[in-house]
Scaffold this active site. Structure first.
Site, PDB file in Angstrom:
ATOM      1  N   SER A 182       0.922  -1.161   0.076  1.00 57.29           N
ATOM      2  CA  SER A 182      -0.090  -0.100   0.033  1.00 57.29           C
ATOM      3  C   SER A 182       0.810   1.291   0.106  1.00 57.29           C
ATOM      4  O   SER A 182       0.465   2.314  -0.290  1.00 57.29           O
ATOM      5  CB  SER A 182      -0.853  -0.014   1.204  1.00 57.29           C
ATOM      6  OG  SER A 182      -0.225  -0.310   2.431  1.00 57.29           O
ATOM      7  N   HIS A 210      -5.438  -4.033  -1.858  1.00 60.98           N
ATOM      8  CA  HIS A 210      -5.158  -2.993  -3.236  1.00 60.98           C
ATOM      9  C   HIS A 210      -5.312  -3.662  -4.491  1.00 60.98           C
ATOM     10  O   HIS A 210      -5.143  -2.760  -5.551  1.00 60.98           O
ATOM     11  CB  HIS A 210      -3.974  -2.261  -2.967  1.00 60.98           C
ATOM     12  CG  HIS A 210      -4.017  -1.329  -2.010  1.00 60.98           C
ATOM     13  ND1 HIS A 210      -4.566  -0.062  -2.085  1.00 60.98           N
ATOM     14  CD2 HIS A 210      -3.575  -0.901  -0.505  1.00 60.98           C
ATOM     15  CE1 HIS A 210      -4.577   0.767  -1.034  1.00 60.98           C
ATOM     16  NE2 HIS A 210      -3.839   0.125   0.156  1.00 60.98           N
ATOM     17  N   LYS A 241     -12.146  -0.599  -0.536  1.00 61.92           N
ATOM     18  CA  LYS A 241     -11.303   0.137  -1.530  1.00 61.92           C
ATOM     19  C   LYS A 241     -12.084   0.281  -2.932  1.00 61.92           C
ATOM     20  O   LYS A 241     -13.039   1.073  -3.017  1.00 61.92           O
ATOM     21  CB  LYS A 241      -9.792  -0.326  -1.648  1.00 61.92           C
ATOM     22  CG  LYS A 241      -9.298   0.043  -0.390  1.00 61.92           C
ATOM     23  CD  LYS A 241      -7.822  -0.360  -0.063  1.00 61.92           C
ATOM     24  CE  LYS A 241      -7.181  -0.178   1.336  1.00 61.92           C
ATOM     25  NZ  LYS A 241      -6.488  -1.154   2.048  1.00 61.92           N
TER      26      LYS A 241
END
Ligand SMILES: *Cc1c(COP(=O)(O)O)cnc(C)c1O
Length: 395
Positions: A182, A210, A241
């Site tokens: 990240s 991610h 996300k």
């Protein structure tokens, strides 16, 4: 009248002195590519809303409809009376999408990681973990009380050496890595790690927070990206996300999922998602399959913006994904750059020690599918101008 918490105030004062004290930016609009923070309209390069799904009409409608039909809360933890049909449908939807036997959804990606690692291991066991793994993995490792062996970032050979040393020792072995890291936006060397795990009989676990919605076919993550289906025992993803809502999930065998139903502490002791969350997450997986052009646009924007930063002379490190750091060195410089960018209408977060190593402080940027070319050009222009003014760029 001694305040036993006085040391906290002293620490805060020290952070202010060092220029690393951070005020919370307050978002006063939707989370979108252009957004209003603290009364100022800015280009938002600080969200994880990769595909713009936080405001997608299908997700919004699914949330409203679920709220109208089922109310705003689930009323209990999953194991008491808080398992709604929407929760089961979401788990089946994700399992189908990821082409695995089963899936369990947690309240967050953090809870998924921490709850799972702590549940499947005991103090007799061993964890082999990348040094840059996410805090939720580190906490899960600590909670499990298994022995933790950290290997240098992405060093497959070092991970394998550690696993080899543990061969013949009592206890199980878990090899664990983020899929995409990240802070630097680099991708884990999964094929090599999977091979090492197989060779030494270790459980393989990947945290795709991610990469969910970003890498692999229709955003199926790093396992799909590398063609490693069936070879990663525990796949973690987030719904917070690219999916645009909130939550985390674990995919794997039916036995793993049923075990977690019985033993993962956040599943057992913390209330399940509201209906709106489960329903909008389900709609998001439909969007991933129906609108692949969003992922295409995300990567087009990523290439354009990264190239622009590099051409300007910024150090973007080893990024291979939409996460692009601008590495400046000192935390004070990173925070000064972030503040100056904001004044010029660009939001990008300054990040320093201990989140990243000393001397590697940065401003982190994340482009999304919903940034326009004009947004990116404007942001690049501001980066160049502010970078020169602060002496980060020459000329
Ligand atoms: C963001 C993140 C998480 C936590 O996910 P949430 O759903 O926000 O709790 C876990 N792992 C990694 C690698 C992350 O980047």
């Amino acid at each position: 009248m001694n305040d036993p918490l006085a040391y906290l105030g002293e620490q805060l004062a020290a952070w202010k002195q060092a220029g690393t004290y951070q005020r919370l930016r307050v978002l006063e609009s939707e989370s979108a590519a252009e957004a209003r923070f603290d009364g100022k309209d800015v280009i938002n390069l600080a969200s994880n809303n990769y595909l713009g799904l936080t405001t997608h009409p299908k997700l919004r409608e699914a949330a409203l409809e679920a709220t109208r039909r089922y109310g705003v809360g689930s009323g209990a933890v999953r194991t008491i009376s808080g398992t709604m049909s929407l929760h089961m449908q979401l788990e089946e939807r994700i399992a189908r999408f990821k082409n695995v036997e089963a899936c369990v959804v947690f309240q967050s990606g953090f809870a998924a990681n921490a709850g799972t690692v702590a549940a499947v291991l005991t103090p007799e066991d061993h964890i082999v973990s990348d040094e840059l793994n996410h805090a939720s993995i580190i906490d899960g490792c600590r909670l499990s009380r298994a022995k933790i062996h950290v290997f240098p970032h992405k060093d497959t050979a070092a991970a394998e050496r550690k696993l080899a040393e543990l061969d013949g020792q009592p206890g199980r072995k878990l090899l664990i890595t983020d899929g995409v890291f990240s802070m630097d936006g680099d991708i884990a060397p999964l094929p090599g790690l999977v091979e090492a795990a197989e060779k030494h009989g270790a459980i393989m676990m990947v945290d795709d927070a991610h990469s969910s919605g970003v890498l692999g076919r229709n955003g199926r993550g790093t396992i799909d990206h590398f063609g490693l289906h069936g070879r990663v025992h525990i796949q973690v993803g987030t719904l917070s996300k690219a999916i645009g809502v909130l939550g985390g999930y674990v995919c794997g065998s039916r036995a793993l999922i049923e075990f977690l139903y019985h033993r993962a502490r956040p599943f057992l002791f913390s209330t399940s998602h509201p209906p709106a969350v489960a329903a909008s997450c389900m709609a998001a997986f439909d969007v991933l399959e129906e609108e692949p052009e969003r992922i295409q646009k995300l990567w087009d924007n990523t290439r354009y913006f990264k190239q622009g930063l590099r051409a300007a002379g910024f150090n973007t490190g080893v990024s291979e994904t939409p996460i692009t750091p601008v590495i400046v060195g000192e935390a004070r410089t990173a925070h000064a750059l972030s503040a100056a960018l904001f004044e010029e209408g660009v939001l990008a977060t300054g990040i320093g020690f201990p989140t990243v190593p000393e001397g590697k402080a940065r401003v982190r940027t994340i482009v999304t599918a919903t940034h326009t070319r004009e947004d990116l050009d404007r942001a690049l222009e501001v980066f160049r101008r502010v970078g020169k003014k602060l002496g980060i760029l020459g000329g």
